[in-house]
Design a protein around this motif. Structure first.
Motif: not given
Length: 282
Positions: A73-75, A96-99, A108-110
């Motif tokens: 995971t990112l964390a 990964m948030a790139d549209p 999910d980013c939050v």
């Protein structure tokens, strides 16, 4: 008659900006001499080194894959990165948030950001493009630090700082990212802009350019062919991992010399090398 060098010390100085709180706080800027010119005057806050951690699990080199092995995971990756001895702060990047890519949702980013905050004490918020939303939301409503990203142009950097401060954000809560590039890829424009920003801030006392500068180096240098091309394709170039580290170190060293108060790197070996360089010059 012996030569006596006259120190180049300015009445103006770069703003101090503190990231994080308590004993994990990281302070940038504050100097009234050019970057790394410790022979001209005291530099209270040495240049800082951040580490770039993406929410994309793919890594640009075998060494980084090995370093983050077992971190799903990112964390987990952020926590592993924060353990490195020479890392001052962690920069999380939501690739990964790139549209145009995975288009990961804001929710999910939050959730990822909260998980990182729980895993890592001191983090650097990712630099965004929407200055109005970030400045108003983070800078005004919540008193957070704001990263002002512009495209390698002193006038654009200045204009963005003016717009942000006109909205009511304290200029002492703003850090600049004037843009970056890998060495050899239009990097002379980066160096020139860094140099001009620092000169205007110190010698001309331009308060709109006295914000400390944070430069994301790793995301640029690990994407060029010198870092990514397999050794089998270019045997004369040598080991790809070593090439990538070299590109990152060379670019980061130049950024620090010409104006960056902090650089954000990816590879543990690059971080170690730049930390030694800063220690030797301070």
């Amino acid at each position: 008659m012996p030569f006596v060098k006259k120190p180049q010390v300015f009445s103006a100085k770069i703003n101090e900006l503190t990231l994080g709180t308590g004993d994990q706080a990281v302070t940038l800027g504050g100097q009234n001499v050019y970057n790394l010119y410790a022979f001209d005057g005291e530099i209270a806050n040495r240049p800082k080194i951040g580490i770039d951690v993406s929410d994309d699990p793919e890594q640009p080199s075998e060494g980084l894959k090995a370093f983050y092995a077992g971190c799903d995971t990112l964390a987990q990756r952020a926590a592993k990165a924060a353990e490195l001895e020479d890392v001052d702060f962690v920069c999380i990047r939501f690739d990964m948030a790139d549209p145009n890519g995975a288009n990961k949702s804001i929710e999910d980013c939050v959730a990822d950001a909260k998980a990182v905050a729980e895993a890592v004490i001191a983090t650097l918020r990712p630099i965004e493009e929407n200055y109005k939303g970030i400045a108003a939301g983070a800078g005004l409503a919540y008193g957070q630090k704001v990263g002002a990203e512009s495209a390698v142009d002193i006038n654009l950097a200045k204009q963005l700082n003016v717009l942000i401060t006109q909205m009511g954000v304290d200029g002492h809560n703003v850090a600049m990212n004037i843009g970056s590039a890998a060495a050899g890829y239009g990097f002379e424009y980066v160096v020139s802009t860094l140099e001009r920003v620092k000169a205007a801030a110190l010698s001309q006392n331009d308060t709109t350019l006295q914000m400390p500068i944070i430069t994301p180096v790793g995301v640029e240098t690990w994407g060029v062919k010198e870092s990514t091309a397999p050794e089998s394709e270019n045997p004369g170039w040598g080991d790809a991992e070593e090439r990538g580290v070299d590109m990152e170190v060379e670019t980061a060293a130049a950024c620090l010399a010409y104006g960056s108060d902090a650089v954000i790197l990816k590879h543990p070996e690059s971080i170690k090398t730049i930390a030694r360089l800063v220690a030797a010059l301070m």
